[in-house]
Design a protein around this motif. Structure first.
Motif, short mmCIF file in Angstrom:
data_model
loop_
_atom_site.label_atom_id
_atom_site.label_comp_id
_atom_site.label_asym_id
_atom_site.label_seq_id
_atom_site.Cartn_x
_atom_site.Cartn_y
_atom_site.Cartn_z
N GLY A 104 -32.07 -20.98 1.08
CA GLY A 104 -31.54 -21.41 2.36
C GLY A 104 -30.04 -21.58 2.42
N GLU A 105 -29.42 -22.01 1.34
CA GLU A 105 -27.98 -22.29 1.38
C GLU A 105 -27.16 -21.01 1.52
OE1 GLU A 105 -25.76 -25.02 1.38
OE2 GLU A 105 -27.61 -25.84 2.20
N ALA A 106 -27.45 -20.01 0.71
CA ALA A 106 -26.67 -18.78 0.74
C ALA A 106 -27.41 -17.64 1.44
CB ALA A 106 -26.30 -18.35 -0.68
N VAL A 107 -28.58 -17.91 1.98
CA VAL A 107 -29.40 -16.92 2.67
C VAL A 107 -29.63 -15.70 1.77
CG1 VAL A 107 -29.80 -15.72 4.85
CG2 VAL A 107 -28.29 -17.70 4.80
N ILE A 108 -30.35 -15.91 0.68
CA ILE A 108 -30.64 -14.85 -0.28
C ILE A 108 -32.15 -14.61 -0.30
CG2 ILE A 108 -30.50 -14.12 -2.69
CD1 ILE A 108 -28.06 -15.96 -2.97
N THR A 129 -13.13 -5.46 4.92
CA THR A 129 -13.22 -5.72 3.48
C THR A 129 -13.39 -7.19 3.15
OG1 THR A 129 -10.80 -5.86 3.29
CG2 THR A 129 -11.81 -3.70 2.96
N CYS A 130 -13.17 -8.07 4.13
CA CYS A 130 -13.39 -9.49 3.88
C CYS A 130 -14.87 -9.85 3.93
CB CYS A 130 -12.60 -10.36 4.85
SG CYS A 130 -13.09 -10.15 6.57
N VAL A 131 -15.72 -8.94 4.34
CA VAL A 131 -17.16 -9.15 4.38
C VAL A 131 -17.79 -8.49 3.16
CG1 VAL A 131 -19.31 -8.74 5.64
CG2 VAL A 131 -17.22 -9.34 6.88
N GLY A 132 -18.34 -9.32 2.27
CA GLY A 132 -18.95 -8.76 1.07
C GLY A 132 -20.34 -8.23 1.32
N GLU A 133 -21.13 -8.99 2.10
CA GLU A 133 -22.50 -8.57 2.36
C GLU A 133 -23.03 -9.27 3.61
OE1 GLU A 133 -26.64 -8.00 -0.15
OE2 GLU A 133 -25.56 -9.90 -0.40
N VAL A 134 -23.83 -8.55 4.37
CA VAL A 134 -24.62 -9.11 5.47
C VAL A 134 -26.06 -9.04 5.02
CG1 VAL A 134 -25.33 -8.87 7.87
CG2 VAL A 134 -22.97 -8.36 7.21
N ARG A 135 -26.75 -10.18 5.00
CA ARG A 135 -28.10 -10.21 4.47
C ARG A 135 -28.94 -11.21 5.25
NH1 ARG A 135 -24.83 -12.48 0.06
NH2 ARG A 135 -24.94 -14.76 0.13
N GLY A 136 -30.23 -11.18 5.01
CA GLY A 136 -31.12 -12.12 5.66
C GLY A 136 -32.48 -11.54 5.90
N ARG A 137 -33.27 -12.29 6.61
CA ARG A 137 -34.62 -11.86 6.98
C ARG A 137 -34.99 -12.55 8.28
NH1 ARG A 137 -39.19 -10.49 2.48
NH2 ARG A 137 -40.14 -8.85 3.75
N GLY A 197 -27.12 -14.32 6.95
CA GLY A 197 -25.91 -14.79 6.29
C GLY A 197 -24.88 -13.68 6.17
N VAL A 198 -23.62 -14.05 6.38
CA VAL A 198 -22.50 -13.12 6.21
C VAL A 198 -21.59 -13.72 5.14
CG1 VAL A 198 -20.55 -11.95 7.31
CG2 VAL A 198 -22.64 -12.45 8.64
N GLU A 199 -21.50 -13.07 3.98
CA GLU A 199 -20.70 -13.62 2.89
C GLU A 199 -19.27 -13.11 2.98
OE1 GLU A 199 -20.52 -14.17 -1.96
OE2 GLU A 199 -22.32 -13.32 -1.02
N LEU A 200 -18.33 -14.04 3.01
CA LEU A 200 -16.90 -13.72 3.06
C LEU A 200 -16.35 -13.70 1.64
CD1 LEU A 200 -15.46 -13.25 5.83
CD2 LEU A 200 -17.57 -14.57 6.01
N VAL A 201 -15.53 -12.69 1.35
CA VAL A 201 -15.03 -12.49 -0.01
C VAL A 201 -13.53 -12.23 0.01
CG1 VAL A 201 -17.23 -11.62 -0.91
CG2 VAL A 201 -15.58 -10.02 0.08
#
Length: 568
Positions: free
Chosen positions: A265-269, A397-405, A410-414
């Motif tokens: 839940g925290e990182a939406v993995i 490039t600031c977006v590392g991954e868009v993930r979820g179900r 979740g959109v991870e910023l890198v």
């Protein structure tokens, strides 16, 4: 007066409050997806009370259920005693449970938070097995109480067990290959000293030596010189001693249970379905009860009523919280009826476990989600949102991954630097089409726990980059300026992001309309583009969401959540 509340000094409240610092909003009215602040501004709320509002704010069926209890004169808190309201809730809950559990389910009320349910579930499996240790996974978040903290520990090294992840996997086993990490857990349960199911370093990721596709497939990996005990600590998680019931080897020292989340839940993995199925097989074969924490994922959030249904897994224990109370505090543990005999010890978790208003609101919510097939809609709409969001952020490039179900996204910023990883040159991300095994090239075998296992996961094409919590905070701030409320996450214990809250989380209510979903995407894309523009190293894609395009929404569109008009 209400306009001054955000600016008041926190003389009466602790500085530990999380949301007011990032979301200086004073909500005075709310309905569905929309929240109105004291200043008259309206916002699209995609935080949804941290996921507690499956039907959004003040849904009519929830309000009607609450009014019915209040008008009846029924007691509002009746711990353990059966009432008509409790009976209605249990009946509706059993209708929704996975088929393998519904007919054999016992329901225990806890309260008021998921932490209480975690405590109850752990006490339950300990009493059932006579053992004490609980296996947990890196990145898992099972409550904030002191009794919930030891859960993420507990292999022979005193570190959390590895959890599969596409973008930031510690061993380069992403996508469907994440299921190979089950071998690590098997080794722990069977008493092995160590297990390292990882793929060979690749030149494509800056690693010295031959790439995986150049290596002979029958070459053992890792090599004898690889010091498995030198694996780094997950950031922010100190090593802890093994708990009783986990030291030594053999079935006599098996843990009391294993706890995991179908989607962390925290990182939406999301956990791969095959990993969950194999984990169920591993625990069943060793008589280790499997506890699935559905606090974040339950009640249709992921596109199935319960997230375990995606994989077809039937757990021994389910932890239910958040949306289960229909916006009010409630936590429930559901377990198999044969897990404990009639002589089980009593375990009470909180005096508010008889919250009648929460049971009434929860029963109304469960019935509405079931009758209107909102889980199926979350699956369809969530897939479309994920696809559109990935396309909109493809060149950022600031977006590392868009993930979820489903509607858990979740959109991870890198940051810009490549994360070298805890082991020099190790592979870090998910397999990409046309590389490694995807191109028909097998990778070397990995000896795990004395057994040679095949690990066919290829090294990925794009290395992970460091989490950027400052960018995630900036995106949240820009979203708020555009009338969109989002949350931040990523701080799960022992997770690969090291506790950094670098993930923008979208948890819209299941009742979100297509028009509101388009408006949500519109505002989020504008916010991401604005943050990328302010950090000049990011390439801004031109098109529908150019940063130089003004946010064209009329007041009517803004209030209703309709998408902006196209720029002329």
């Amino acid at each position: 007066m209400t306009e001054e509340i955000p600016r008041r000094p926190p003389a009466r409240e602790p500085a530990a409050r999380t949301y007011p610092h990032a979301l200086p909003v004073v909500p005075v009215r709310a309905r569905g997806l929309t929240v109105e602040g004291a200043d008259g501004r309206r916002y699209l709320d995609c935080l949804s009370g941290a996921g507690t509002l499956a039907l959004g704010h003040n849904h009519p069926v929830v309000l009607e259920a609450i009014r019915k209890v209040l008008d009846s004169g029924a007691p509002l808190n009746v711990p353990d005693l059966t009432t008509p309201v409790e009976e209605a809730f249990v009946t509706e809950l059993r209708r929704t449970l996975p088929s393998g559990l519904a007919d054999r389910a016992r329901v225990r009320f806890c309260g008021p938070a998921g932490t209480d349910a975690v405590t109850t579930a752990c006490a339950l499996v300990r009493a059932a097995t006579g053992r004490t240790g609980i296996l947990g996974f890196a990145g898992g978040e099972h409550g904030t109480g002191s009794r919930a903290q030891p859960l993420a520990a507990l292999g022979p090294t005193g570190r959390p067990l590895p959890h599969p992840q596409d973008y930031r996997c510690l061993f380069g086993l992403g996508g469907p290959y994440g299921a190979e990490l089950v071998a690590w857990t098997e080794a722990v349960l069977d008493g092995a000293d160590t297990a390292v199911p990882c793929c060979r370093p690749s030149k494509a990721h800056g690693a010295p030596g031959a790439s995986a596709v150049d290596a002979a497939p029958d070459t053992p990996w890792p090599p004898a010189s690889f010091d498995t005990h030198a694996l780094p600590e997950p950031p922010g998680v100190p090593a802890v001693p093994d708990l009783p019931g986990l030291s030594g080897a053999g079935p006599a020292t098996a843990p009391a249970g294993m706890i995991l989340e179908p989607v962390q839940g925290e990182a939406v993995i999301p956990a791969p379905d095959e990993w969950l199925r194999r984990m169920r097989q591993v625990t069943a074969a060793r008589s280790v009860p499997l506890i699935v924490d559905e606090s974040h994922t339950g009640v249709g959030r992921t596109g199935a009523f319960w997230a375990v249904e995606h994989s077809g897994v039937t757990p021994d224990v389910m932890i239910l919280s958040k949306a289960i109370g229909g916006s009010l505090p409630l936590a429930v543990v559901v377990h198999r009826d044969d897990l404990l005999d009639s002589g089980e010890p009593a375990h009470h978790a909180g005096p508010f476990r008889g919250n009648q208003l929460a049971m009434a609101a929860g029963a109304a919510t469960l019935a509405h989600v079931r009758h209107h097939r909102l889980a199926e809609r979350a699956d369809t709409l969530g897939s479309r949102i994920l696809s559109q969001l990935r396309e909109l952020t493809r060149n950022l490039t600031c977006v590392g991954e868009v993930r979820g179900r489903g509607l858990m996204i979740g959109v991870e910023l890198v940051g810009p630097e490549v994360d070298a990883g805890p082991v020099a040159g190790e592979a870090r991300c998910a397999p990409r089409e046309g590389s490694g095994a995807a191109a028909g090239v097998p990778l070397p075998h990995s000896p795990v726990g004395g057994v040679t296992r095949s690990t066919t996961g290829p090294c990925p094409a794009r290395p992970a980059r460091p989490p950027a919590p400052h960018l995630a905070t900036a995106v949240q701030r820009e979203c708020l300026r555009r009338g969109l409320i989002v949350g931040l996450g990523g701080g799960g214990r022992g997770g690969p992001s090291g506790g950094e809250r670098s993930v923008v989380r979208l948890l819209p209510p299941l009742t979100i309309s297509d028009e509101q979903a388009a408006a949500m995407l519109d505002r989020l894309a504008d916010a991401l583009a604005a943050v990328a523009r302010d950090h000049s190293r990011d390439h801004i894609p031109r098109g529908r969401h150019r940063p130089d395009r003004p946010h064209r929404q009329s007041e009517r569109q803004y209030e209703s959540g309709e998408p902006a008009e196209p720029a002329r």
